[in-house]
Scaffold this motif. Structure first.
Motif, mmCIF file in Angstrom:
data_model
loop_
_atom_site.group_PDB
_atom_site.id
_atom_site.type_symbol
_atom_site.label_atom_id
_atom_site.label_comp_id
_atom_site.label_asym_id
_atom_site.label_seq_id
_atom_site.Cartn_x
_atom_site.Cartn_y
_atom_site.Cartn_z
ATOM 1 N N ASP A 838 0.830 -1.194 0.000
ATOM 2 C CA ASP A 838 0.000 0.000 0.000
ATOM 3 C C ASP A 838 0.868 1.249 0.000
ATOM 4 N N ALA A 839 0.226 2.405 -0.146
ATOM 5 C CA ALA A 839 0.961 3.667 -0.307
ATOM 6 C C ALA A 839 1.805 3.996 0.911
ATOM 7 N N ALA A 840 1.301 3.678 2.113
ATOM 8 C CA ALA A 840 2.062 3.986 3.328
ATOM 9 C C ALA A 840 3.341 3.165 3.388
ATOM 10 N N GLN A 841 3.260 1.878 3.054
ATOM 11 C CA GLN A 841 4.457 1.041 3.075
ATOM 12 C C GLN A 841 5.477 1.507 2.035
ATOM 13 N N VAL A 842 5.001 1.816 0.837
ATOM 14 C CA VAL A 842 5.905 2.298 -0.207
ATOM 15 C C VAL A 842 6.552 3.622 0.201
ATOM 16 N N THR A 843 5.783 4.469 0.873
ATOM 17 C CA THR A 843 6.323 5.762 1.316
ATOM 18 C C THR A 843 7.457 5.580 2.313
ATOM 19 N N ILE A 844 7.262 4.702 3.268
ATOM 20 C CA ILE A 844 8.311 4.479 4.277
ATOM 21 C C ILE A 844 9.553 3.881 3.633
ATOM 22 N N MET A 845 9.371 2.992 2.658
ATOM 23 C CA MET A 845 10.532 2.445 1.945
ATOM 24 C C MET A 845 11.283 3.550 1.211
ATOM 25 N N HIS A 846 10.546 4.442 0.552
ATOM 26 C CA HIS A 846 11.198 5.572 -0.119
ATOM 27 C C HIS A 846 11.972 6.421 0.885
ATOM 28 N N TYR A 847 11.398 6.654 2.026
ATOM 29 C CA TYR A 847 12.076 7.465 3.053
ATOM 30 C C TYR A 847 13.350 6.790 3.536
ATOM 31 N N TRP A 848 13.276 5.485 3.789
ATOM 32 C CA TRP A 848 14.468 4.775 4.245
ATOM 33 C C TRP A 848 15.587 4.818 3.204
ATOM 34 N N PHE A 849 15.239 4.562 1.958
ATOM 35 C CA PHE A 849 16.273 4.592 0.916
ATOM 36 C C PHE A 849 16.800 6.017 0.729
ATOM 37 N N ILE A 900 10.573 12.878 -4.541
ATOM 38 C CA ILE A 900 9.904 13.223 -5.797
ATOM 39 C C ILE A 900 9.567 11.966 -6.590
ATOM 40 N N HIS A 901 10.441 10.969 -6.521
ATOM 41 C CA HIS A 901 10.144 9.698 -7.196
ATOM 42 C C HIS A 901 8.909 9.054 -6.595
ATOM 43 N N LEU A 902 8.724 9.162 -5.291
ATOM 44 C CA LEU A 902 7.524 8.629 -4.649
ATOM 45 C C LEU A 902 6.272 9.269 -5.229
ATOM 46 N N LEU A 903 6.290 10.580 -5.393
ATOM 47 C CA LEU A 903 5.135 11.281 -5.955
ATOM 48 C C LEU A 903 4.875 10.830 -7.387
ATOM 49 N N CYS A 904 5.928 10.716 -8.175
ATOM 50 C CA CYS A 904 5.769 10.260 -9.562
ATOM 51 C C CYS A 904 5.197 8.846 -9.610
ATOM 52 N N TYR A 905 5.702 7.978 -8.772
ATOM 53 C CA TYR A 905 5.254 6.578 -8.778
ATOM 54 C C TYR A 905 3.794 6.468 -8.374
ATOM 55 N N LEU A 906 3.395 7.147 -7.291
ATOM 56 C CA LEU A 906 2.017 7.047 -6.828
ATOM 57 C C LEU A 906 1.042 7.617 -7.853
ATOM 58 N N ASN A 907 1.430 8.654 -8.567
ATOM 59 C CA ASN A 907 0.571 9.217 -9.606
ATOM 60 C C ASN A 907 0.508 8.325 -10.833
ATOM 61 N N SER A 913 -5.946 3.663 -5.781
ATOM 62 C CA SER A 913 -7.065 4.588 -5.652
ATOM 63 C C SER A 913 -6.567 6.022 -5.762
ATOM 64 N N THR A 914 -7.513 6.936 -5.915
ATOM 65 C CA THR A 914 -7.144 8.360 -6.019
ATOM 66 C C THR A 914 -6.603 8.909 -4.706
ATOM 67 N N ALA A 915 -6.753 8.147 -3.616
ATOM 68 C CA ALA A 915 -6.266 8.603 -2.317
ATOM 69 C C ALA A 915 -4.796 8.259 -2.090
ATOM 70 N N ALA A 916 -4.146 7.595 -3.052
ATOM 71 C CA ALA A 916 -2.776 7.129 -2.839
ATOM 72 C C ALA A 916 -1.809 8.280 -2.574
ATOM 73 N N VAL A 917 -1.929 9.370 -3.334
ATOM 74 C CA VAL A 917 -1.027 10.502 -3.139
ATOM 75 C C VAL A 917 -1.234 11.128 -1.761
ATOM 76 N N GLY A 918 -2.495 11.263 -1.357
ATOM 77 C CA GLY A 918 -2.768 11.789 -0.019
ATOM 78 C C GLY A 918 -2.204 10.906 1.063
ATOM 79 N N HIS A 919 -2.355 9.586 0.909
ATOM 80 C CA HIS A 919 -1.786 8.647 1.873
ATOM 81 C C HIS A 919 -0.262 8.776 1.924
ATOM 82 N N GLY A 920 0.354 8.877 0.746
ATOM 83 C CA GLY A 920 1.811 9.012 0.705
ATOM 84 C C GLY A 920 2.282 10.293 1.355
ATOM 85 N N CYS A 921 1.585 11.391 1.098
ATOM 86 C CA CYS A 921 1.958 12.679 1.689
ATOM 87 C C CYS A 921 1.844 12.629 3.205
ATOM 88 N N PHE A 922 0.729 12.082 3.689
ATOM 89 C CA PHE A 922 0.538 12.014 5.142
ATOM 90 C C PHE A 922 1.580 11.100 5.790
#
Length: 983
Positions: A838-849, A900-907, A913-922
């Motif tokens: 999900d978007a939250a897991q992908v976001t944390i992975m992006h942050y760690w890397f 920025i890659h996270l934003l590109c990927y989620l879009n 769902s359309t909420a993926a970017v919001g989930h990633g941002c939060f």
């Protein structure tokens, strides 16, 4: 008021940035000073302490010891550049003068931060500048406290200065003649020194000056560009040695014209690390040579070991040498060997003046000064001094007088050391009130983010902020009144001024209202969550469990945050991130194995969620077809493998992908040694940057630039592909022009330029690609349904930033950028798409890397690893705004590109769902708020720790800057979010 997750997260981060700014302002206040310099110290100068019934006619300052003084400061002059092998090889004249004994040589120890502006303050005032001066170094304000130059000007002495214009900003209207050079344009290491030396012949012929100050910058610039082992260092040291020879021989030739000898002082403001930077507390950055050359010094019988003194000792020593009062805020001691040839009475007089000044400063800064050991020792020495004067005036010349004089000298020296130590601890005070206000805001923001997580990460990706009810809440008004009353009490009763008390009342009231509103919002949200949980427990019994990956991400984040309480973990934080991403790769491999080798895939949460997502889209997609649909679904680019090959070997490619990432990260660890414990060890980066391996570095840089083009061109339009290719060619041309790499057709060329034209050539293409992407993004905002244009625009912006990173990163760091792109492509193709995280897991992975790649670049929590040369790529003069932006972007290139890659990927992921970017941002806002908040509380508790200035404070600056960068990233996320806020 209902807000989307991204808008809510951005607002929280802006408030957090406000709190962080208040905390930093309180933690790094201007250090405490003595009373106004305008009261002349000479009027307070004590007479010699006498016994009862005796008086002394020596109530004035002692006569000067030197006629004229020349202070030559060579920026970033390391200790071993003078006293080591380089000094013997490239500075033969000054080495000969030191060995002949007509000089006194010392190692001057500086205090962090080791940057130019605070070091000049320390040399001229004798005080310890505040750590915040490292930020103010870019824009030096006028120095208002008592200092050596002000005392010299007040005494009618004529001062001439040539060199770093930081002096002119610090001491306006102090110089009779001056010519400043820009200190921040590090690409210039030739003209910047010639502009100083060209004045020498004219000035040395004249006798209408008393103090000449020369500040040479070329050596510092060479260090920033190429490091201390550069082939350019030797010729620069030889040039400086010739300058010193010219000055010394001229001073000697004119000593017959005056009854007093002249003094030549050679010093450095700071050293440089093994990478060529400075700002930290390593021995190479802290230790600088300090050489006093004068015919007044007798030749020594044997060469003694070089003594270590403090940089703050220079100011009182020069003050005594010029017959001036010691600066009121000085915490330094007179360097005793320089007055060792004077009579005992003169030596005692000098030390008594120093002790009197230190004791007065201690009285102003410490209420219980009478109990201080240094003050007690000084009073005892002063009493013994009176007895010695009594015997001296009585004409006693026995051995008793000599022994008593030696005893008093030792008492004074011990007292001065104790007084300096006490003052060094008391000279800077924390603004606890401002720190508390900032901490409260940051803590409230984190609590609000945590308790709003279930709603913000829900299907609607929104959060209902109960602002309307707050305006009618009794608790809200009571808190506002309580905070206002507390503010009035603190600001009217505090002994020292607080920054929060000095701001306008309207602003202070607004912040108090904000604190009250946040508290009431947290309380209302908790109550509402409690009510909702009761309803949900009655209506449904199903419970969503945590996967092993979720546990790993949570434990890793919490473990990293807790490690920040230890100085050793901060110094070696890169090891924590390396361990976390390695563990993450193993966890991904385990999920892959489960996916392919379990008998019943329906038992897997990842597969179940995958099927669920497919059903939402209206069709069930097989795993093997996922790669073939990648181009049409997400427009991430065509795969480099044939579709048939992927189908046949999908399982093994997917299982091997985490291991490939693991191998790549291990290779990157060998590129740059960072931290403290192993930073001195040779690494592959040192091997590449050595002059004898320039061909290897050139080949590696060329291959890296080609790989960058191959990896990013798949997401570029035709025009952007051409711009990217030309831009990368310009990057290589720029590095060849500056001498880092070489052209194949100019293999033996030694011509080195600033590369301004080549760098600006690249900037044109960077701006062109960014303009193309921005145009598509603006177009997509007008046409709401045009999602494909938005995706293309985001990838264009990302590719433009990749090209900018390639330009700013050092050539040996280009593989870091290549591996970053490779890992991102592997994760998109074989991990995130397959396992359906999900978007939250992908976001944390992006942050760690992103955090890991911050350290792969060679960065650390030491200020010295900041590559300020990146801020001057393509500039022919110092321009503050672009220089700060380019330096910041280069330093945080890893976290920024991954965000920025996270934003590109989620879009780009259409199955989400359309909420993926919001989930990633939060999620990104939450994962960044936790370390900032916890670390601020750690620093507050450890503010009297031994390593607070050398370890904890630099890390606090990094965290504070990253808090502002995170806020900007989340605002960009919000602008790209499809879910508009609903009020």
């Amino acid at each position: 008021m209902q807000l989307s997750s991204s808008v809510f997260a951005s607002c929280c981060l802006l408030l957090q940035a406000l709190g962080a700014g208040l905390f930093l302002r309180g933690f790094f206040p201007p250090p405490m000073r003595s009373s106004s310099r305008r009261s002349r110290v000479a009027a307070e100068s004590p007479g010699e302490p006498l016994g009862a019934g005796l008086t002394s006619n020596w109530t004035r300052l002692p006569a000067p010891l030197f006629n004229r003084v020349v202070l030559v400061m060579i920026d970033a002059l390391r200790e071993d550049f003078v006293f080591g092998l380089k000094g013997k090889q490239f500075m033969p004249y000054i080495t000969a003068v030191i060995e002949k004994g007509t000089s006194h040589s010392f190692i001057a120890e500086a205090t962090p931060p080791t940057v130019t502006m605070p070091r000049i303050k320390a040399l001229m005032t004798g005080s310890i500048p505040g750590f915040v001066d490292i930020i103010m170094n870019l824009n030096s304000p006028a120095l208002l406290e008592d200092n050596l130059l002000w005392q010299a000007k007040s005494a009618g002495k004529r001062i001439i200065f040539y060199g770093d214009d930081t002096w002119i900003k610090l001491f306006p209207k102090h110089f009779a003649e001056y010519d400043g050079t820009t200190s921040f344009f590090v690409s210039d290491f030739t003209e910047v020194d010639k502009n100083v030396t060209r004045h020498l012949d004219d000035v040395l012929k004249r006798t209408d000056w008393d103090l000449l100050i020369l500040h040479y910058l070329g050596l510092d610039h060479i260090g920033h560009l190429s490091g201390p082992n550069s082939l350019l260092v030797g010729p620069k040291l030889l040039e400086m040695d010739n300058v010193l020879k010219k000055i010394h021989t001229n001073l000697l030739s004119k000593e017959g014209e005056s009854t007093l000898p002249s003094l030549l002082v050679l010093c450095g403001d700071h050293g440089m690390s093994d990478t060529g930077s400075h700002g930290g507390s390593s021995r190479e950055e802290v230790n600088t040579p300090l050489v006093f050359v004068s015919s007044a010094f007798g030749k020594k019988d044997s060469q003694k070991a070089v003594e270590i003194v403090h940089q703050t000792d220079v100011s009182p020593t020069l003050a005594v040498g010029l017959g001036l009062p010691i600066s009121k805020s000085s915490v330094g001691n007179i360097i005793f060997p320089l007055i060792g040839s004077r009579t005992v009475r003169e030596q005692l007089r000098f030390l008594h003046l120093n002790g009197f000044q230190l004791s007065k400063l201690l009285q102003e800064n410490l209420p219980t000064y009478e109990k201080d050991p240094g003050f007690e020792q000084f009073k005892m020495a002063e009493k013994s001094h009176g007895n010695w004067i009594k015997l001296y005036l009585e004409g006693n010349t026995s051995e008793v007088l000599s022994n008593l004089g030696k005893k008093v000298l030792k008492q004074y020296l011990d007292a001065l050391k104790a007084l300096s130590y006490s003052l060094s601890k008391q000279i800077a005070q924390y603004d606890v009130y401002s720190m508390t206000v900032g901490t409260v805001i940051i803590l409230e923001v984190l609590l609000l983010l945590v308790i709003s997580t279930p709603k913000a990460l829900g299907s609607s990706a929104s959060f209902d902020v109960p602002l309307s009810s707050l305006l009618f809440s009794l608790l809200f008004y009571l808190m506002c009144l309580m905070l206002a009353a507390f503010h009035i009490i603190v600001c009217t009763s505090a002994d020292s001024s607080c920054y929060f008390c000095s701001i306008p009342w309207l602003v202070a009231v607004g912040i108090m209202i904000l604190i009250s509103a946040l508290f009431c919002t947290i309380l209302s949200t908790l109550i509402k969550r409690g009510e909702d949980s009761k309803v949900s427990n009655k209506s449904q019994s199903a419970n969503v469990g945590w996967s092993e990956l979720d546990v790993l991400l949570l434990v890793g984040t919490v473990g990293h945050v807790m490690s920040l309480a230890a100085s050793s973990f901060i110094e070696e934080e890169h090891q924590t991130w390396y361990f976390l991403i390695n563990t993450l790769c193993l966890a991904l491999c385990q999920d892959m194995c489960r996916k392919y080798f379990l008998v019943k895939e329906s038992n897997l949460p990842s597969v179940a969620s995958e099927k669920k997502c497919d059903q939402v889209d209206g069709e069930i997609t097989k795993d093997t077809d996922m790669y073939l649909k990648l181009e049409s679904d997400s427009k991430l680019g065509k795969l480099t493998f044939p579709s048939g090959f992927i189908k046949d070997n999908e399982k093994w490619i997917a299982i091997g992908s985490p291991w490939a990432i693991l191998v790549g990260c291990r290779l990157l660890r060998s590129l740059n040694q960072t931290g403290v414990q192993w930073a001195h060890r040779p690494d592959f980066g040192h091997w590449l940057t050595s002059s004898e391996h320039k061909p290897e570095l050139s080949v590696l840089a060329a291959l890296s630039l080609c790989m960058i083009f191959i990896l990013v061109q798949r997401r570029c339009s035709l025009v952007s592909k051409i711009a990217m290719a030309l831009g990368l060619l310009g990057v290589y041309s720029y590095r060849a022009a500056t001498g880092n790499v070489m052209f194949p057709w100019h293999r033996d060329s030694q011509d080195i330029s600033r590369g301004i034209i080549e760098a600006r050539f690249v900037y044109v293409f960077v701006l062109g690609i960014l303009f193309t992407g921005t145009k598509d993004l603006l177009k997509s905002q007008v046409i709401a349904t045009d999602t494909q244009t938005k995706r293309n625009g985001l990838w264009e912006v990302y590719n433009g930033l990749v090209l900018l990173s390639a330009l700013l990163l050092r050539p040996h760091n280009l593989p870091v950028l290549v591996f970053s792109l490779i890992i991102q492509n592997i994760m998109i193709t074989f991990v995130w798409k397959l396992l359906r995280y999900d978007a939250a897991q992908v976001t944390i992975m992006h942050y760690w890397f992103g955090q890991a790649f911050f350290y792969f670049q060679g960065n650390s929590n030491n200020i010295a690893t900041v590559d300020i040369s990146a801020g001057f790529v393509g500039l022919d003069s110092y321009i503050e705004v672009p220089a700060v932006f380019l330096t910041g972007f280069s330093t945080y290139a890893g976290p920024l590109l991954w965000a920025i890659h996270l934003l590109c990927y989620l879009n780009s992921e259409t199955h989400r769902s359309t909420a993926a970017v919001g989930h990633g941002c939060f999620s990104y806002a939450l994962i960044r708020s936790i370390p900032v908040t916890v670390y601020i509380m750690f620093v507050t508790a450890l503010r009297y720790h031994l390593f607070i200035w050398s370890v904890f404070s630099p890390k606090l600056l990094y965290e504070g800057i990253q808090a502002f960068i995170t806020a900007a990233i989340c605002i960009f996320f919000t602008a790209m979010d499809k879910n508009q806020p609903r009020v």
